[in-house]
Design an enzyme around this catalytic site. Structure first.
Site, PDB file in Angstrom:
ATOM      1  N   SER A  66     -18.647  -4.623 -22.822  1.00 24.78           N
ATOM      2  CA  SER A  66     -18.512  -5.513 -21.991  1.00 24.78           C
ATOM      3  C   SER A  66     -17.951  -5.164 -20.842  1.00 24.78           C
ATOM      4  O   SER A  66     -19.513  -4.418 -19.818  1.00 24.78           O
ATOM      5  CB  SER A  66     -17.636  -6.632 -21.943  1.00 24.78           C
ATOM      6  OG  SER A  66     -17.225  -7.265 -21.799  1.00 24.78           O
ATOM      7  N   ASP A 196     -20.073 -11.043 -26.893  1.00 22.08           N
ATOM      8  CA  ASP A 196     -18.910  -9.948 -26.123  1.00 22.08           C
ATOM      9  C   ASP A 196     -19.152  -8.687 -27.331  1.00 22.08           C
ATOM     10  O   ASP A 196     -18.332  -9.286 -28.230  1.00 22.08           O
ATOM     11  CB  ASP A 196     -17.911 -10.190 -24.788  1.00 22.08           C
ATOM     12  CG  ASP A 196     -17.152  -9.187 -24.603  1.00 22.08           C
ATOM     13  OD1 ASP A 196     -16.683  -8.521 -25.313  1.00 22.08           O
ATOM     14  OD2 ASP A 196     -17.290  -9.251 -23.577  1.00 22.08           O
TER      15      ASP A 196
END
Length: 326
Positions: A66, A196
């Site tokens: 991320s 993610d």
């Protein structure tokens, strides 16, 4: 409360060409956490100053999830931490200032294209892993740079699956439902639906160690790890809009789930790889003025978190020096 476990590694011998000099195989692991990545940059700014050279010359392998994937990608492209910080304090308000997931995703894509353009993984200057979650197959999908990282499938390996750096970074940062899931066009994996990487490993240290062991053939005494989190904070007071939004499942669980993921992986690392030299920097701050979450766009507050990262490093400087042999 901080997290750290270290032991002195032996310097490596017979190292691959990526190693520079007689020192351990250095691994850098960067957690996810949205805007809180400014804490990570505070830590890394001090590491870079200590080393006296760009971090792409200091480390042999970097993994990021991320927000950590953005930082990792920029490091692997040879950017200084000062340059990355400048980009971050422009990027965060432009992305996190939007209320709708569709708008955030569009802004993230725009910023990624602006920073990385159409560059592919062949542009990297060091080995890297960018962690994403494959929604279709319900498992990790890790974009990598070197055929050595293919774990026995080097003959069919394509750096980054043939995708652009921007595509991989956007996918790794797409924290659904705050961001939209994204389809990524690859050369050999079709067009998987990704989100993610925090859903599979918000702290990517174990994935990085798997590469150090299996891909680069390093033993426990040859590896040194610096694992950097984003800090732990109380949740901020929310506006009426966000009170309503965050009262709904799954919004109220996302931050906690990512924190649990990071902590769990760190505990597993300590149990499974206790013989590998590692410094983990990820301190907790209970003061109200530091309360934040992954969507924070308050630049003034984020600069405080950046300073906390630099102060955190000071507490671990001796350990970093000893473990990384700087």
């Amino acid at each position: 409360m901080s997290e750290m476990n270290s032991a002195s590694p032996k310097s490596s011998e017979g190292s691959p060409s990526s190693l520079k000099g007689d020192r351990p195989f250095r691994v850098l692991s960067l957690d996810g956490g949205g805007s809180k990545g400014v804490y990570t940059l505070g830590v890394l700014k001090e590491v870079e100053a200590l080393a006296g050279q760009p971090l792409c010359e200091v480390f042999d392998l970097v993994f990021g999830t991320s927000t950590g994937s953005i930082i990792a990608a920029l490091i692997a492209r040879g950017r200084s931490i000062a340059e990355i910080e400048k980009l971050y304090f422009e990027l965060i308000p432009n992305v996190m200032g939007h209320r709708l997931s569709s708008s955030r995703t569009a802004a993230l894509r725009e910023q990624a294209n602006k920073v990385f353009g159409t560059e592919t993984f062949s542009s990297f200057r060091m080995a890297i892993g960018i962690v994403c979650t494959n929604c279709d197959l319900e498992r990790p999908m890790i974009f990598k740079y070197s055929p050595q990282q293919a774990h026995g499938r080097a003959a069919t390996f394509i750096p980054g699956f043939g995708s652009t750096i921007a595509d991989a970074v956007v996918a790794s940062c797409s924290a659904y439902p705050f961001f939209k899931k994204v389809k990524v066009k690859t050369a050999n994996q079709g067009e998987p639906l990704l989100m993610d990487g925090g859903y599979v490993a918000n702290n990517p240290t174990l994935f990085a160690l798997a590469d150090a062991y299996r891909a680069f053939g390093k033993g426990p005494s040859e590896i040194a790890v610096l694992s950097v989190g984003v800090g732990n904070y109380n949740e901020p007071k929310k506006t009426v809009f966000h009170e309503v939004l965050f009262s709904l499942w799954p919004f109220r669980h996302i931050n906690k789930m990512f924190n649990v993921s990071s902590t769990t992986i760190e505990q597993l690392r300590v149990i499974l790889f206790a013989d590998i030299a590692c410094v983990r920097i990820n301190e907790a701050y209970a003061q109200p003025e530091y309360a934040t979450d992954l969507l924070d766009s308050d630049v003034k507050k984020l600069r405080k978190l950046n300073t906390l990262g630099r102060e955190s490093f000071a507490k671990f400087e001796r350990d970093v020096r000893n473990v990384l042999k700087l």
